[in-house]
Design an enzyme around this catalytic site. Sequence first.
Site: not given
Ligand code: COA
Length: 260
Positions: A67, A111, A114, A134
Amino acid sequence: MSDYETVKLEKRGSVAVLIINRPDKLNSLNSKVHTEGVAVLDQLRRDETVRVLVITGAGEKSFIAGADISEFAGQTSVSQRNVFLEKTLFNSIDNFPKPVIAMINGFCLGGGCELALACDIRTASEKARFGQPEINLGIIPGGGGTQRLTRLIGEGKAMEMILTGDMIDAQTAFTLGLVNNVFSPEELETKTFELADKIAEKSPIALQMAKEAVKIASRSNLDEGLRREIDLFAVCFSSEDKEEGVAAFLEKRKPVFKGR
Ligand code: COA
Protein backbone atom coordinates in the site's frame (compact mmCIF):
# COMPACT_ATOMS: atom_id res chain seq x y z
CA MET A 1 -4.85 1.91 -25.25
CA SER A 2 -5.88 3.58 -21.97
CA ASP A 3 -6.17 7.05 -20.44
CA TYR A 4 -5.39 6.02 -16.90
CA GLU A 5 -2.82 7.76 -14.74
CA THR A 6 -1.66 4.96 -12.43
CA VAL A 7 -2.35 1.84 -14.50
CA LYS A 8 -1.88 0.78 -18.10
CA LEU A 9 -3.98 -1.69 -20.07
CA GLU A 10 -2.53 -3.67 -22.97
CA LYS A 11 -3.94 -6.51 -25.04
CA ARG A 12 -2.03 -9.38 -26.60
CA GLY A 13 -4.54 -11.47 -28.53
CA SER A 14 -7.10 -12.67 -26.05
CA VAL A 15 -4.88 -11.91 -23.04
CA ALA A 16 -5.24 -8.51 -21.34
CA VAL A 17 -2.39 -7.08 -19.29
CA LEU A 18 -3.00 -4.69 -16.39
CA ILE A 19 0.24 -2.90 -15.50
CA ILE A 20 0.42 -1.05 -12.19
CA ASN A 21 2.26 2.02 -13.35
CA ARG A 22 3.93 4.00 -10.55
CA PRO A 23 7.52 2.78 -10.95
CA ASP A 24 8.99 5.79 -9.11
CA LYS A 25 7.04 4.65 -6.03
CA LEU A 26 7.72 0.97 -6.71
CA ASN A 27 4.11 0.60 -7.93
CA SER A 28 2.72 1.00 -4.42
CA LEU A 29 -1.07 0.98 -4.29
CA ASN A 30 -2.60 4.38 -3.66
CA SER A 31 -6.34 5.02 -3.79
CA LYS A 32 -6.14 6.02 -7.46
CA VAL A 33 -4.62 2.64 -8.40
CA HIS A 34 -7.54 0.95 -6.68
CA THR A 35 -10.13 3.19 -8.42
CA GLU A 36 -8.54 2.89 -11.85
CA GLY A 37 -7.78 -0.81 -11.47
CA VAL A 38 -11.36 -1.55 -10.47
CA ALA A 39 -12.59 0.43 -13.52
CA VAL A 40 -10.30 -1.58 -15.83
CA LEU A 41 -11.51 -4.89 -14.41
CA ASP A 42 -15.16 -3.79 -14.79
CA GLN A 43 -14.41 -3.04 -18.45
CA LEU A 44 -12.57 -6.33 -19.01
CA ARG A 45 -15.20 -8.52 -17.38
CA ARG A 46 -17.66 -7.42 -20.11
CA ASP A 47 -15.14 -7.69 -22.98
CA GLU A 48 -15.74 -11.04 -24.67
CA THR A 49 -12.48 -10.80 -26.61
CA VAL A 50 -10.53 -11.03 -23.32
CA ARG A 51 -10.20 -14.52 -21.89
CA VAL A 52 -7.29 -14.22 -19.43
CA LEU A 53 -5.89 -11.30 -17.41
CA VAL A 54 -2.22 -10.88 -16.46
CA ILE A 55 -1.33 -8.35 -13.77
CA THR A 56 2.22 -7.01 -13.40
CA GLY A 57 4.21 -3.99 -12.25
CA ALA A 58 5.94 -1.37 -14.41
CA GLY A 59 9.74 -1.24 -14.44
CA GLU A 60 12.45 -3.70 -13.55
CA LYS A 61 12.45 -3.46 -9.79
CA SER A 62 9.03 -3.97 -8.36
CA PHE A 63 5.76 -5.81 -8.82
CA ILE A 64 4.00 -3.86 -6.06
CA ALA A 65 5.79 -2.69 -2.88
CA GLY A 66 2.60 -2.59 -0.83
CA ALA A 67 0.00 0.00 0.00
CA ASP A 68 1.14 3.58 -0.49
CA ILE A 69 2.32 4.21 3.05
CA SER A 70 1.99 7.99 2.66
CA GLU A 71 -1.80 7.56 2.50
CA PHE A 72 -1.82 5.94 5.96
CA ALA A 73 -0.65 9.13 7.66
CA GLY A 74 -3.54 10.84 9.43
CA GLN A 75 -6.08 8.11 8.71
CA THR A 76 -8.31 7.20 11.63
CA SER A 77 -9.47 3.67 12.29
CA VAL A 78 -12.93 4.47 10.92
CA SER A 79 -11.71 6.21 7.74
CA GLN A 80 -9.15 3.49 6.98
CA ARG A 81 -11.73 0.77 7.62
CA ASN A 82 -14.07 2.48 5.15
CA VAL A 83 -11.30 2.67 2.51
CA PHE A 84 -10.79 -1.10 2.69
CA LEU A 85 -14.53 -1.84 2.84
CA GLU A 86 -15.01 0.11 -0.41
CA LYS A 87 -14.40 -1.43 -3.83
CA THR A 88 -10.74 -2.42 -3.71
CA LEU A 89 -8.63 -4.00 -6.39
CA PHE A 90 -8.19 -7.03 -4.09
CA ASN A 91 -11.94 -7.68 -4.12
CA SER A 92 -12.36 -6.93 -7.83
CA ILE A 93 -9.66 -9.48 -8.66
CA ASP A 94 -11.17 -12.03 -6.31
CA ASN A 95 -14.58 -11.60 -7.99
CA PHE A 96 -13.24 -11.43 -11.55
CA PRO A 97 -14.85 -14.25 -13.57
CA LYS A 98 -11.88 -14.94 -15.86
CA PRO A 99 -8.49 -16.44 -14.92
CA VAL A 100 -6.01 -13.94 -13.47
CA ILE A 101 -2.24 -14.50 -13.42
CA ALA A 102 0.07 -12.34 -11.28
CA MET A 103 3.38 -11.93 -13.16
CA ILE A 104 5.68 -10.97 -10.29
CA ASN A 105 8.71 -9.13 -11.59
CA GLY A 106 10.24 -7.75 -8.38
CA PHE A 107 9.26 -6.60 -4.88
CA CYS A 108 5.96 -8.22 -3.91
CA LEU A 109 5.29 -6.78 -0.48
CA GLY A 110 2.36 -6.05 1.81
CA GLY A 111 -0.64 -5.12 -0.33
CA GLY A 112 1.34 -6.29 -3.38
CA CYS A 113 1.61 -9.79 -1.93
CA GLU A 114 -2.07 -9.60 -0.99
CA LEU A 115 -2.96 -8.57 -4.54
CA ALA A 116 -0.94 -11.49 -5.92
CA LEU A 117 -2.72 -13.80 -3.46
CA ALA A 118 -6.10 -12.64 -4.81
CA CYS A 119 -5.01 -13.81 -8.29
CA ASP A 120 -5.51 -17.40 -9.43
CA ILE A 121 -1.93 -18.25 -10.47
CA ARG A 122 1.40 -16.58 -9.62
CA THR A 123 4.54 -16.67 -11.77
CA ALA A 124 7.68 -15.01 -10.45
CA SER A 125 11.08 -13.78 -11.55
CA GLU A 126 14.09 -15.22 -9.73
CA LYS A 127 14.66 -11.64 -8.59
CA ALA A 128 11.26 -11.30 -6.90
CA ARG A 129 11.08 -10.79 -3.13
CA PHE A 130 7.99 -11.50 -1.05
CA GLY A 131 6.88 -10.29 2.34
CA GLN A 132 4.12 -8.99 4.59
CA PRO A 133 6.08 -6.19 6.31
CA GLU A 134 3.03 -4.43 7.82
CA ILE A 135 4.12 -5.47 11.33
CA ASN A 136 7.12 -3.13 10.96
CA LEU A 137 4.68 -0.20 10.63
CA GLY A 138 2.76 -1.22 13.74
CA ILE A 139 -0.17 -2.59 11.72
CA ILE A 140 -1.26 -5.91 10.20
CA PRO A 141 -2.24 -6.96 6.66
CA GLY A 142 -5.70 -5.65 5.76
CA GLY A 143 -6.10 -6.70 2.13
CA GLY A 144 -6.67 -10.39 2.78
CA GLY A 145 -3.10 -11.37 3.73
CA THR A 146 -3.87 -13.07 7.03
CA GLN A 147 -6.59 -15.14 5.36
CA ARG A 148 -5.38 -15.95 1.84
CA LEU A 149 -1.71 -16.47 2.75
CA THR A 150 -2.68 -18.82 5.57
CA ARG A 151 -4.97 -20.83 3.30
CA LEU A 152 -2.27 -21.05 0.63
CA ILE A 153 0.89 -21.86 2.61
CA GLY A 154 -0.43 -22.98 6.02
CA GLU A 155 -0.66 -21.33 9.42
CA GLY A 156 2.92 -21.83 10.62
CA LYS A 157 4.67 -20.28 7.63
CA ALA A 158 2.05 -17.54 7.22
CA MET A 159 2.45 -16.72 10.90
CA GLU A 160 6.24 -16.47 10.51
CA MET A 161 6.00 -14.13 7.51
CA ILE A 162 3.34 -11.91 9.12
CA LEU A 163 4.90 -11.78 12.62
CA THR A 164 8.48 -11.14 11.48
CA GLY A 165 7.77 -9.01 8.41
CA ASP A 166 10.84 -10.63 6.84
CA MET A 167 11.22 -10.97 3.09
CA ILE A 168 11.68 -14.33 1.38
CA ASP A 169 13.21 -14.97 -2.04
CA ALA A 170 11.42 -16.44 -5.06
CA GLN A 171 12.81 -19.94 -4.61
CA THR A 172 11.56 -20.05 -1.01
CA ALA A 173 8.19 -18.71 -2.16
CA PHE A 174 8.07 -21.53 -4.70
CA THR A 175 8.95 -24.15 -2.07
CA LEU A 176 6.15 -22.83 0.16
CA GLY A 177 3.63 -22.94 -2.69
CA LEU A 178 3.25 -19.17 -2.65
CA VAL A 179 4.13 -19.03 -6.36
CA ASN A 180 3.43 -21.61 -9.06
CA ASN A 181 6.60 -21.09 -11.11
CA VAL A 182 9.90 -19.24 -10.95
CA PHE A 183 11.62 -18.11 -14.15
CA SER A 184 14.72 -16.12 -15.00
CA PRO A 185 13.93 -12.39 -15.42
CA GLU A 186 14.52 -12.78 -19.19
CA GLU A 187 12.07 -15.68 -19.47
CA LEU A 188 9.35 -14.45 -17.11
CA GLU A 189 7.25 -12.69 -19.72
CA THR A 190 7.48 -15.37 -22.41
CA LYS A 191 6.71 -18.22 -20.02
CA THR A 192 3.85 -16.33 -18.38
CA PHE A 193 2.25 -15.55 -21.73
CA GLU A 194 2.67 -19.16 -22.85
CA LEU A 195 0.69 -20.15 -19.77
CA ALA A 196 -1.91 -17.42 -20.35
CA ASP A 197 -2.32 -18.39 -24.02
CA LYS A 198 -2.74 -22.05 -23.12
CA ILE A 199 -5.55 -21.19 -20.66
CA ALA A 200 -7.11 -18.69 -23.10
CA GLU A 201 -7.76 -21.52 -25.58
CA LYS A 202 -10.12 -23.32 -23.17
CA SER A 203 -13.86 -22.70 -22.97
CA PRO A 204 -14.44 -19.41 -21.12
CA ILE A 205 -17.57 -20.89 -19.57
CA ALA A 206 -15.71 -23.94 -18.27
CA LEU A 207 -12.90 -21.69 -17.00
CA GLN A 208 -15.36 -19.55 -15.06
CA MET A 209 -17.09 -22.57 -13.53
CA ALA A 210 -13.73 -24.21 -12.71
CA LYS A 211 -12.51 -21.04 -10.97
CA GLU A 212 -15.65 -20.75 -8.95
CA ALA A 213 -15.55 -24.40 -7.94
CA VAL A 214 -11.89 -24.35 -6.88
CA LYS A 215 -12.39 -21.18 -4.83
CA ILE A 216 -15.27 -22.80 -2.97
CA ALA A 217 -12.84 -25.45 -1.67
CA SER A 218 -11.16 -23.06 0.76
CA ARG A 219 -14.39 -21.28 1.67
CA SER A 220 -16.78 -24.07 2.59
CA ASN A 221 -16.89 -27.56 4.06
CA LEU A 222 -16.39 -30.65 1.89
CA ASP A 223 -20.06 -31.63 1.62
CA GLU A 224 -21.10 -28.15 0.53
CA GLY A 225 -18.14 -27.92 -1.87
CA LEU A 226 -18.92 -31.27 -3.50
CA ARG A 227 -22.59 -30.32 -3.87
CA ARG A 228 -21.76 -26.97 -5.47
CA GLU A 229 -19.19 -28.58 -7.75
CA ILE A 230 -21.94 -30.76 -9.24
CA ASP A 231 -24.07 -27.68 -9.95
CA LEU A 232 -21.19 -25.86 -11.64
CA PHE A 233 -20.26 -29.02 -13.58
CA ALA A 234 -23.89 -29.23 -14.72
CA VAL A 235 -23.88 -25.59 -15.88
CA CYS A 236 -21.18 -26.53 -18.43
CA PHE A 237 -23.69 -28.92 -20.00
CA SER A 238 -25.84 -25.99 -21.11
CA SER A 239 -23.02 -24.58 -23.25
CA GLU A 240 -22.28 -24.94 -26.97
CA ASP A 241 -18.65 -25.24 -25.87
CA LYS A 242 -19.41 -28.56 -24.19
CA GLU A 243 -20.87 -29.92 -27.45
CA GLU A 244 -17.84 -28.56 -29.34
CA GLY A 245 -15.35 -30.08 -26.87
CA VAL A 246 -16.99 -33.50 -27.01
CA ALA A 247 -17.40 -33.40 -30.82
CA ALA A 248 -13.79 -32.33 -31.33
CA PHE A 249 -12.56 -35.23 -29.20
CA LEU A 250 -14.66 -37.73 -31.13
CA GLU A 251 -13.60 -36.25 -34.48
CA LYS A 252 -9.93 -36.20 -33.36
CA ARG A 253 -9.50 -32.47 -33.93
CA LYS A 254 -8.70 -29.40 -31.83
CA PRO A 255 -11.79 -27.75 -30.31
CA VAL A 256 -12.64 -24.13 -31.03
CA PHE A 257 -14.41 -22.69 -28.01
CA LYS A 258 -16.61 -19.63 -28.46
CA GLY A 259 -17.71 -18.91 -24.91
CA ARG A 260 -21.32 -19.82 -25.65
N1 COA B 1 4.51 3.34 -0.13
C1 COA B 1 4.90 4.54 -0.57
N2 COA B 1 6.08 4.76 -1.17
C2 COA B 1 6.88 3.69 -1.36
C3 COA B 1 6.54 2.40 -0.93
C4 COA B 1 5.29 2.24 -0.31
N3 COA B 1 4.85 1.05 0.11
N4 COA B 1 7.56 1.57 -1.25
C5 COA B 1 8.50 2.30 -1.84
N5 COA B 1 8.09 3.59 -1.93
C6 COA B 1 8.82 4.73 -2.52
C7 COA B 1 9.96 5.20 -1.61
O1 COA B 1 9.46 6.07 -0.61
C8 COA B 1 10.84 5.90 -2.64
O2 COA B 1 10.26 7.14 -2.93
P1 COA B 1 11.20 8.48 -3.05
O3 COA B 1 12.15 8.18 -4.18
O4 COA B 1 10.23 9.57 -3.36
O5 COA B 1 11.88 8.61 -1.72
C9 COA B 1 10.68 5.02 -3.87
O6 COA B 1 9.47 4.31 -3.70
C10 COA B 1 11.81 4.02 -4.05
O7 COA B 1 11.90 3.24 -2.86
P2 COA B 1 13.24 3.07 -2.00
O8 COA B 1 12.84 2.77 -0.59
O9 COA B 1 14.14 4.24 -2.21
O10 COA B 1 13.88 1.79 -2.69
P3 COA B 1 14.89 0.74 -2.02
O11 COA B 1 15.39 -0.11 -3.13
O12 COA B 1 15.86 1.42 -1.14
O13 COA B 1 13.95 -0.17 -1.04
C11 COA B 1 11.99 -1.46 -0.47
C12 COA B 1 12.94 -0.98 -1.59
C13 COA B 1 10.83 -2.19 -1.11
C14 COA B 1 12.73 -2.41 0.48
C15 COA B 1 11.49 -0.23 0.33
O14 COA B 1 10.99 0.75 -0.59
C16 COA B 1 10.37 -0.54 1.29
O15 COA B 1 10.61 -1.08 2.35
N6 COA B 1 9.12 -0.17 0.95
C17 COA B 1 7.98 -0.31 1.81
C18 COA B 1 7.49 -1.75 1.81
C19 COA B 1 6.35 -1.93 2.78
O16 COA B 1 6.48 -1.79 3.97
N7 COA B 1 5.18 -2.29 2.23
C20 COA B 1 4.01 -2.57 3.01
C21 COA B 1 3.18 -1.37 3.18
S1 COA B 1 1.78 -1.72 4.20
